[in-house]
Enzyme design. Structure first.
Site: not given
Ligand code: GLY
Ligand code: MN
Ligand code: MN
Length: 427
Positions: A37, A230, A247, A258, A337, A341, A348, A372, A376, A394, A396
């Site tokens: 609950d 991820h 990230d 982000d 990737h 986005h 997202h 971004e 890798y 990365r 971003e």
């Molecule tokens: N943190 C998720 C992305 O960079 O899309």
């Molecule tokens: Mn992102």
């Molecule tokens: Mn990100």
């Protein structure tokens, strides 16, 4: 802050797009059970929030449109002292009536009877096809015979694509907090600390600045962990000489940020890390420079893939002709990737990339997207010079499309090598 007038004009813009003799429903999110609950903290459905800014559950917006008139009706939970004792004060019908600029407010428990009454007079029904919810199920049932069904998702999502001045102000505020957290990370990251300790620092800085939470679970990935896109285990110790990919971004008043930065745990990049980092940073800067109204995201993607492939050939990570590598998608192994986005109420953001006819939507003033690029390289990848193995990078940023081109909303978050090394040492 977003004013009630702005929410009202969004609802009117939605009404404009509805067909005559229609009824449309937009619902609050269902609470999400954690176990038994207990529940996760409640977070409103972003599209419902976009149309009224109401944060409580058991709420709905109903739109009625005929040739003669339109009506917007809000349903909210009634005040109930015994329930409020457990789960907090509710706004209730009277206060909602005076706050929201809608035609009327009803109790949520009246929704079903009102629906049954009003659907009779309409012939077009709108709801979110992607939402599973008992009320939606009932709405579908009531409108099953004699009705044309349309997905309201696309209409609202398309509106969410272009941000208003007040939305951009909130994203900027989210980014100010996120900047503080990333700069704190430069001081805090040290050999021997656990990744989750740094994750806790991010969450602390977010919360203490009034952010609701992180906009997504922070990725704090040392060394080879960065090669899991991820990675959220965040349970390893930081090692000397490794990079740390972070990230992380907060959500402020429902608006996301982000940001990814990749920093050296020991405060200095090794020569191999530096070469790869400079290459990725160069690509990031060049792609950001391309951003202006009319450009397509697929063009950014294509150019990023080209530039990263050229960079990888120069560094000896890929061998062969750039054209061939691109056509065989050899580069995807290291850049698997998308280049970015939409971002807004969701990290997202629920906004379309294509028109309903399938045509790609080009960038326009007021859109916000991430850029971004990343590379890798797994620690066991024998095809790559040894010095690059185990490195994941990365970078971003969050970019606003402006009339003239773009504004990097996260400009102030350190990413140049000298700046990162200087800030790591001077803190
Ligand atoms: N943190 C998720 C992305 O960079 O899309
Ligand atoms: Mn992102
Ligand atoms: Mn990100």
């Amino acid at each position: 802050m977003i004013t009630q007038e702005e929410y009202g004009s969004r609802r009117n813009a939605l009404l404009e797009q509805l067909k005559n003799d229609s009824i449309a429903i937009v619902l609050s999110a269902l609470p999400s059970s954690r176990s038994n609950d207990t529940e996760f903290p409640y977070r409103q459905n972003s599209s419902f929030y976009y149309l009224c800014g109401f944060k409580e559950d058991n709420a709905a917006l109903l739109f009625l449109k005929s040739k003669k008139e339109t009506k917007t009706l809000l349903f909210v939970q009634k005040k109930e002292p015994t329930m409020e004792l457990w789960s907090g004060k509710r706004m209730g019908i009277d206060a909602a009536r005076s706050l929201f600029l809608v035609d009327d407010v009803y109790g949520f428990d009246e929704l079903e009877s009102k629906l049954a009454e009003w659907v009779k007079k309409k012939s077009v029904a709108y709801y979110d096809f992607g939402m599973t919810n008992p009320v939606i199920a009932r709405f579908k049932e009531l409108t099953k015979k004699f009705y044309a069904h349309h997905n309201i998702w696309h209409l609202i999502a398309s509106m969410r694509l272009v941000k208003s001045h007040s939305e951009i102000t909130l994203i900027r505020k989210a980014l100010e907090i996120t900047k503080e957290a990333h700069h704190n990370a430069l001081r805090f990251s040290k050999v021997g600390k656990y990744e989750y300790e740094l994750q806790a620092e991010f969450e602390y800085i977010f919360k203490k600045n009034g952010a609701y939470s992180d906009a997504y679970t922070s990725i704090v990935a040392g060394g080879n962990g960065a090669n899991t896109l991820h990675y959220i285990a965040n349970n390893r110790r930081m090692q000397a000489g490794e990079l740390l990919l972070i990230d992380a971004g907060c959500e402020y008043e429902y608006y996301a940020s982000d940001i990814t930065r990749t920093i050296p745990v020991s405060g200095r990049f090794t020569p191999a890390q530096r070469e790869l980092y400079e290459m990725v940073l160069g690509v990031e800067l060049e792609i950001i420079e391309m951003i202006k109204p009319g450009v397509k995201r697929s063009e950014l993607q294509k150019r990023a893939e080209e530039l990263l492939t050229i960079g990888m050939v120069d560094l000896g990570i890929l061998q062969g002709r750039v054209r061939k590598l691109l056509s065989t998608k050899a580069h995807k192994k290291y850049f698997p990737h998308g280049i970015g986005h939409w971002m807004g109420l969701d990290v997202h953001d629920e906004a379309p990339y294509k028109e309903q006819n399938g045509k790609e939507i080009p960038l326009a003033e007021g859109m916000v997207l991430t850029i971004e690029p990343g590379i890798y390289i797994d620690e066991n990848d024998q095809t790559v010079p040894e010095r690059f193995r185990g490195i994941g990078i990365r970078i971003e940023d969050d970019i606003l499309v402006s009339a003239e081109g773009h504004v990097n909303l996260s400009e102030g978050i350190a990413k140049g090598i000298e700046e990162i090394e200087r800030l790591s040492q001077t803190y």
